[in-house]
Design an enzyme around this catalytic site. Structure first.
Site, PDB file in Angstrom:
ATOM      1  N   HIS A   1       3.906 -10.306   2.890  1.00  0.00           N
ATOM      2  CA  HIS A   1       3.007 -11.280   3.506  1.00  0.00           C
ATOM      3  C   HIS A   1       2.191 -12.097   2.517  1.00  0.00           C
ATOM      4  O   HIS A   1       1.537 -13.057   2.902  1.00  0.00           O
ATOM      5  CB  HIS A   1       2.099 -10.603   4.542  1.00  0.00           C
ATOM      6  CG  HIS A   1       1.043  -9.696   4.010  1.00  0.00           C
ATOM      7  ND1 HIS A   1      -0.285 -10.006   4.067  1.00  0.00           N
ATOM      8  CD2 HIS A   1       1.102  -8.480   3.418  1.00  0.00           C
ATOM      9  CE1 HIS A   1      -1.001  -9.013   3.548  1.00  0.00           C
ATOM     10  NE2 HIS A   1      -0.173  -8.073   3.147  1.00  0.00           N
TER      11      HIS A   1
ATOM     12  N   THR B   1       0.856  -1.194   0.000  1.00  0.00           N
ATOM     13  CA  THR B   1       0.000   0.000   0.000  1.00  0.00           C
ATOM     14  C   THR B   1       0.892   1.243   0.000  1.00  0.00           C
ATOM     15  O   THR B   1       0.693   2.179  -0.793  1.00  0.00           O
ATOM     16  CB  THR B   1      -0.929  -0.011   1.236  1.00  0.00           C
ATOM     17  OG1 THR B   1      -1.796  -1.139   1.122  1.00  0.00           O
ATOM     18  CG2 THR B   1      -1.763   1.261   1.321  1.00  0.00           C
TER      19      THR B   1
ATOM     20  N   CYS C   1     -11.670  -7.830   2.785  1.00  0.00           N
ATOM     21  CA  CYS C   1     -12.190  -6.474   2.917  1.00  0.00           C
ATOM     22  C   CYS C   1     -11.737  -5.879   4.235  1.00  0.00           C
ATOM     23  O   CYS C   1     -11.978  -6.460   5.288  1.00  0.00           O
ATOM     24  CB  CYS C   1     -13.705  -6.514   2.819  1.00  0.00           C
ATOM     25  SG  CYS C   1     -14.362  -4.889   2.684  1.00  0.00           S
TER      26      CYS C   1
ATOM     27  N   GLN D   1       0.767  -9.799  -6.325  1.00  0.00           N
ATOM     28  CA  GLN D   1       0.245 -11.164  -6.448  1.00  0.00           C
ATOM     29  C   GLN D   1       1.059 -11.994  -7.433  1.00  0.00           C
ATOM     30  O   GLN D   1       0.927 -13.221  -7.455  1.00  0.00           O
ATOM     31  CB  GLN D   1      -1.232 -11.143  -6.868  1.00  0.00           C
ATOM     32  CG  GLN D   1      -2.160 -10.491  -5.861  1.00  0.00           C
ATOM     33  CD  GLN D   1      -2.306 -11.310  -4.565  1.00  0.00           C
ATOM     34  OE1 GLN D   1      -1.921 -12.472  -4.489  1.00  0.00           O
ATOM     35  NE2 GLN D   1      -2.844 -10.680  -3.525  1.00  0.00           N
TER      36      GLN D   1
ATOM     37  N   THR E   1      13.143   4.429  10.840  1.00  0.00           N
ATOM     38  CA  THR E   1      14.047   3.323  11.158  1.00  0.00           C
ATOM     39  C   THR E   1      13.600   2.054  10.434  1.00  0.00           C
ATOM     40  O   THR E   1      12.417   1.691  10.472  1.00  0.00           O
ATOM     41  CB  THR E   1      14.047   3.080  12.689  1.00  0.00           C
ATOM     42  OG1 THR E   1      14.448   4.296  13.307  1.00  0.00           O
ATOM     43  CG2 THR E   1      14.988   1.953  13.078  1.00  0.00           C
TER      44      THR E   1
ATOM     45  N   SER F   1       5.027  -6.982  -1.740  1.00  0.00           N
ATOM     46  CA  SER F   1       4.564  -7.138  -0.363  1.00  0.00           C
ATOM     47  C   SER F   1       5.034  -8.486   0.180  1.00  0.00           C
ATOM     48  O   SER F   1       4.948  -9.507  -0.514  1.00  0.00           O
ATOM     49  CB  SER F   1       3.036  -7.077  -0.329  1.00  0.00           C
ATOM     50  OG  SER F   1       2.570  -7.257   0.986  1.00  0.00           O
TER      51      SER F   1
ATOM     52  N   ASN G   1      -5.628  -9.448  -7.904  1.00  0.00           N
ATOM     53  CA  ASN G   1      -5.747 -10.098  -6.593  1.00  0.00           C
ATOM     54  C   ASN G   1      -7.088 -10.790  -6.380  1.00  0.00           C
ATOM     55  O   ASN G   1      -7.238 -11.545  -5.431  1.00  0.00           O
ATOM     56  CB  ASN G   1      -5.498  -9.088  -5.462  1.00  0.00           C
ATOM     57  CG  ASN G   1      -6.344  -7.848  -5.597  1.00  0.00           C
ATOM     58  OD1 ASN G   1      -6.311  -7.176  -6.618  1.00  0.00           O
ATOM     59  ND2 ASN G   1      -7.109  -7.534  -4.576  1.00  0.00           N
TER      60      ASN G   1
END
Ligand code: PLP
Length: 364
Positions: A186, A72, A307, A164, A222, A184, A136
Site C-alpha cells: 500500500h 509488519t 500514528c 519506503q 489461504t 508492503s 519513513n
C-alpha cells in the site's frame, strides 16, 4: 468544491488504476490457490506471476518471495527466529518491538553509526541486524550494504525493511547483500493488507504462521490472491521516471518552503534521502495544529509517522537524531507519490505559507 490534496503517501498511497483492475479480476476468481482443479490453478497462476514480478523488481530469486499481510508481518517473521538482534534506533516500530532487538545509535542525520554497529557485533554473538533502506519519517537512506558486510563478517544476517524505498530508490537485494527484505503493497499504490518477505535462503527460514502448507510451508493461511495481484500490478505500474519526477517536486517544495518561511527547517536535509518524503518543521507551531489546519484547507499531511492510535506522540526517529524536542514537536511529514502533481505542491505551499503567517511563537 476544490479537490483535496493528498500528501501522505508514506502512510498509504492511493490505489493505482492498474492495481484496481488486477484486484477486480482476481476477486472474480473462485478458486483457492491451493486447489488442484482449474479454478484453483487459475488463482495459483495469478499468485505465481505476482511472485515473479516482485522478485524481478527487487533483484531477488522468485523462490525467495513469501507473501504476507504486509510489512509488519514480514518484519516480525524475519526477526522471529530469536537470538540477539540489533537495529537502528530509527527503525519502524514493527522492527523495534520484536523481542531481543537492541537499538543502535544514529548520527544527527539519522544514519546508523557503523562504528557502533561494529562494536556491538564484537561484544556478543548477534543473530541478525535490521536496517531500513529509507526512513519513513525523514526519507533518509541508510548504509545498508556497509552494514551487511559488517554483519556477515560477524556471522549475523542482515534484514532490510525496504518498505519506503521500493519503487523510489534503486532496490537490488542481492547487490545490498541483504539476507531478507520486507515489502508492503500500500505504500506504492497497491492494496492495504498485502506485502511480502523476501528470503535469500528460504530453506533456513522459521515460519511465523504454521499450519497449512501455503507458500511452501513458509506462511500458513489461504493466499490473499486479490491483494497479491494488486501488489504486483502496482509494482509493475511504477514509471521509470517516477522517482526523478518526485525528487524534482520534493526539491521545489523544500526550496519554496524555506524561501517562504525563513526559519523553516528540513530535517536531514544534507543526508542522502528517498525522493518522496520531507520532514518539515515550522518552529513555534505544533505539528498537530499544522496537520489540522492543513486538513481544513483541504491538504492531507501527517505529524511524523501515521500514528496507529490516532494520537500524536513525540517521534522516536527525531529523538534518536537528537532533534530538540520543540523542533521535533513542530515537524510535519509531507510525502509524495504516483498521483502527486506540481499543482498539489503549490496548494500545500499556499496553505502552509498562510499558517506560517498566522503562527504565534507561544503556540506550542
Ligand atoms: N516499515 C516501514 C518503514 C513502514 O513505513 C511501514 C508502514 O508504516 C511498515 C514497515 C509497516 O507496513 P504495513 O503497513 O504493510 O504493515
Amino acid at each position: 468544491m476544490t479537490a483535496r490534496v493528498y500528501l501522505d503517501h508514506a502512510a498509504s498511497s492511493p490505489l493505482r488504476p492498474a492495481a484496481r483492475a488486477a484486484i477486480g479480476r482476481a476477486l472474480d476468481l473462485a478458486g483457492n490457490a491451493s486447489s488442484v482443479h482449474a479454478e484453483g490453478r487459475a488463482a495459483r497462476a495469478v499468485v505465481e506471476a505476482a511472485r515473479r514480478t516482485l522478485a524481478a523488481a527487487i533483484g531477488g530469486a522468485t523462490g525467495g518471495i513469501v507473501f504476507t499481510s504486509g510489512a509488519t508481518e514480514a518484519n516480525a517473521a524475519a526477526l522471529g527466529a530469536g537470538g540477539r538482534m540489533l537495529a537502528a534506533a530509527v527503525e519502524h516500530p514493527s522492527v523495534l518491538a520484536q523481542p531481543g532487538v537492541e537499538p543502535l545509535a544514529v548520527d544527527s542525520a539519522g544514519r546508523l553509526d557503523l562504528q557502533a554497529l561494529a562494536t556491538a557485533l564484537e561484544e556478543r554473538d548477534v543473530a541478525c541486524v535490521a536496517l531500513m533502506l529509507a526512513n519513513n519519517e525523514t526519507g533518509v537512506l541508510q548504509p545498508v550494504a556497509e552494514a551487511a558486510a559488517l554483519a556477515h563478517r560477524a556471522g549475523a544476517r542482515l534484514h532490510v525493511d525496504a518498505v519506503q524505498a521500493f519503487g523510489r530508490v534503486p532496490l537490488d537485494v542481492a547487490a545490498l547483500g541483504a539476507d531478507s527484505a520486507a515489502l508492503s503493497a500500500h505504500k506504492l499504490g497497491g492494496p492495504k493488507g498485502a506485502g511480502a518477505l523476501w528470503l535469500r535462503d528460504p530453506d533456513a527460514f522459521h515460519p511465523l504462521l504454521r499450519g497449512g502448507g501455503q507458500e511452501h510451508r513458509r506462511r500458513a493461511g489461504t493466499e490473499n490472491v486479490a491483494g497479491i495481484a494488486g501488489f504486483a500490478a502496482a509494482a509493475g505500474a511504477i514509471e521509470p521516471e517516477e522517482a526523478d519526477r518526485l525528487a524534482a517536486l520534493c526539491r521545489t517544495l523544500e526550496a519554496e518552503a524555506c524561501r517562504l518561511v525563513e526559519d523553516a527547517v528540513v530535517i536531514g536535509a544534507d543526508a542522502p534521502r528517498a525522493p518522496h518524503i520531507t520532514a518539515l518543521a515550522l518552529p513555534g507551531m505544533a505539528a498537530a495544529t499544522q496537520v489540522m489546519a492543513l486538513d481544513l484547507a483541504g491538504v492531507a499531511v501527517s505529524a511524523g509517522a501515521a500514528c496507529s492510535s490516532g494520537k500524536v506522540a513525540r517521534s522516536h526517529v527525531l529523538a534518536a537524531m537528537g532533534v530538540a524536542p520543540a523542533l521535533a514537536d513542530s515537524t510535519i511529514r509531507v510525502s509524495l507519490g504516483w498521483s502527486t502533481t506540481s499543482a498539489d505542491i503549490d496548494r500545500f505551499l499556499d496553505a502552509w505559507g498562510d499558517l506560517a503567517r498566522r503562527r504565534r511563537k507561544d503556540a506550542l
